[in-house]
Scaffold this motif. Structure first.
Motif, PDB file in Angstrom:
ATOM      1  N   THR A 113       1.233  -7.645  20.050  1.00 47.15           N
ATOM      2  CA  THR A 113       1.374  -6.188  20.072  1.00 47.15           C
ATOM      3  C   THR A 113       0.859  -5.573  18.773  1.00 47.15           C
ATOM      4  N   ILE A 116      -2.911  -5.718  18.819  1.00 49.44           N
ATOM      5  CA  ILE A 116      -3.451  -4.708  19.733  1.00 49.44           C
ATOM      6  C   ILE A 116      -3.401  -3.327  19.085  1.00 49.44           C
ATOM      7  N   GLU A 117      -2.298  -3.019  18.433  1.00 54.45           N
ATOM      8  CA  GLU A 117      -2.187  -1.718  17.760  1.00 54.45           C
ATOM      9  C   GLU A 117      -3.218  -1.596  16.641  1.00 54.45           C
ATOM     10  N   GLN A 118      -3.410  -2.660  15.905  1.00 57.16           N
ATOM     11  CA  GLN A 118      -4.383  -2.641  14.811  1.00 57.16           C
ATOM     12  C   GLN A 118      -5.803  -2.463  15.354  1.00 57.16           C
ATOM     13  N   GLU A 119      -6.136  -3.175  16.414  1.00 55.60           N
ATOM     14  CA  GLU A 119      -7.484  -3.128  16.982  1.00 55.60           C
ATOM     15  C   GLU A 119      -7.792  -1.799  17.664  1.00 55.60           C
ATOM     16  N   THR A 120      -6.830  -1.266  18.401  1.00 53.32           N
ATOM     17  CA  THR A 120      -7.088  -0.088  19.233  1.00 53.32           C
ATOM     18  C   THR A 120      -6.599   1.210  18.622  1.00 53.32           C
ATOM     19  N   ARG A 121      -5.745   1.113  17.619  1.00 52.88           N
ATOM     20  CA  ARG A 121      -5.068   2.251  17.001  1.00 52.88           C
ATOM     21  C   ARG A 121      -4.159   2.983  17.993  1.00 52.88           C
ATOM     22  N   PHE A 122      -3.825   2.307  19.083  1.00 49.87           N
ATOM     23  CA  PHE A 122      -2.800   2.790  20.003  1.00 49.87           C
ATOM     24  C   PHE A 122      -1.450   2.449  19.397  1.00 49.87           C
ATOM     25  N   VAL A 124       1.786   0.960  20.913  1.00 49.14           N
ATOM     26  CA  VAL A 124       2.280   0.349  22.143  1.00 49.14           C
ATOM     27  C   VAL A 124       3.717   0.795  22.367  1.00 49.14           C
ATOM     28  N   HIS A 127       5.727  -3.057  27.159  1.00 47.14           N
ATOM     29  CA  HIS A 127       4.889  -4.027  27.860  1.00 47.14           C
ATOM     30  C   HIS A 127       5.779  -4.840  28.781  1.00 47.14           C
TER      31      HIS A 127
END
Length: 139
Positions: A113, A116-122, A124, A127
């Motif tokens: 998670t 994913i947050e680091q890569e997408t700047r979403f 989360v 899940h």
């Protein structure tokens, strides 16, 4: 029954009705998430005068208030509900043969998670992860 649940209902402007209390009591004591029909059968066994539509209405209201979690085990194709109060985020494993459901009191996705947050700047929000297999009795 947990007094926090009563307080949360009151804060949301909802009453602790007899049927809500019965639904919450069963969900609090259940070791696994229940389908509405399983919950209805348990209420009937406890001689609670309630119909299935009222069970669905109560579950929807309790979910909207954030007091219960709704989950869908994809291999079943139906929603199940469990109490949210006092429970950490977790996942489930379901037996493909007998349908037994067991809580997995861990989440192996915390590092994923964060990645994913680091890569997408979403950010989360949540899940789901579902496991299935064969329980010891069905192996």
């Amino acid at each position: 029954m947990n007094s926090n649940l009563k307080d949360e209902l009151k804060a949301a402007g909802k009453r602790m009705t007899r049927t809500r209390r019965a639904v919450l009591n069963i969900l609090e004591t259940s070791k696994y998430p229940l389908s509405p029909t399983e919950l209805y059968a348990m209420l009937q066994k406890d001689n609670v005068a309630i119909d299935l539509v009222t069970v669905y209405r109560n579950l929807t209201a309790l979910k909207e208030l954030g007091l219960v979690t709704q989950l869908e085990l994809h291999q079943e194709g139906q929603f199940r509900y469990e109490i949210k109060e006092g429970r950490e985020h977790h996942h489930h494993i379901r037996c493909k043969n007998c349908g037994r459901i067991v809580d997995l009191l861990l989440c192996p996705l915390k590092k994923l998670t964060a990645l994913i947050e680091q890569e997408t700047r979403f950010i989360v929000g949540d899940h789901s992860l579902e496991f299935s297999g064969w329980c010891p009795k069905c192996q």
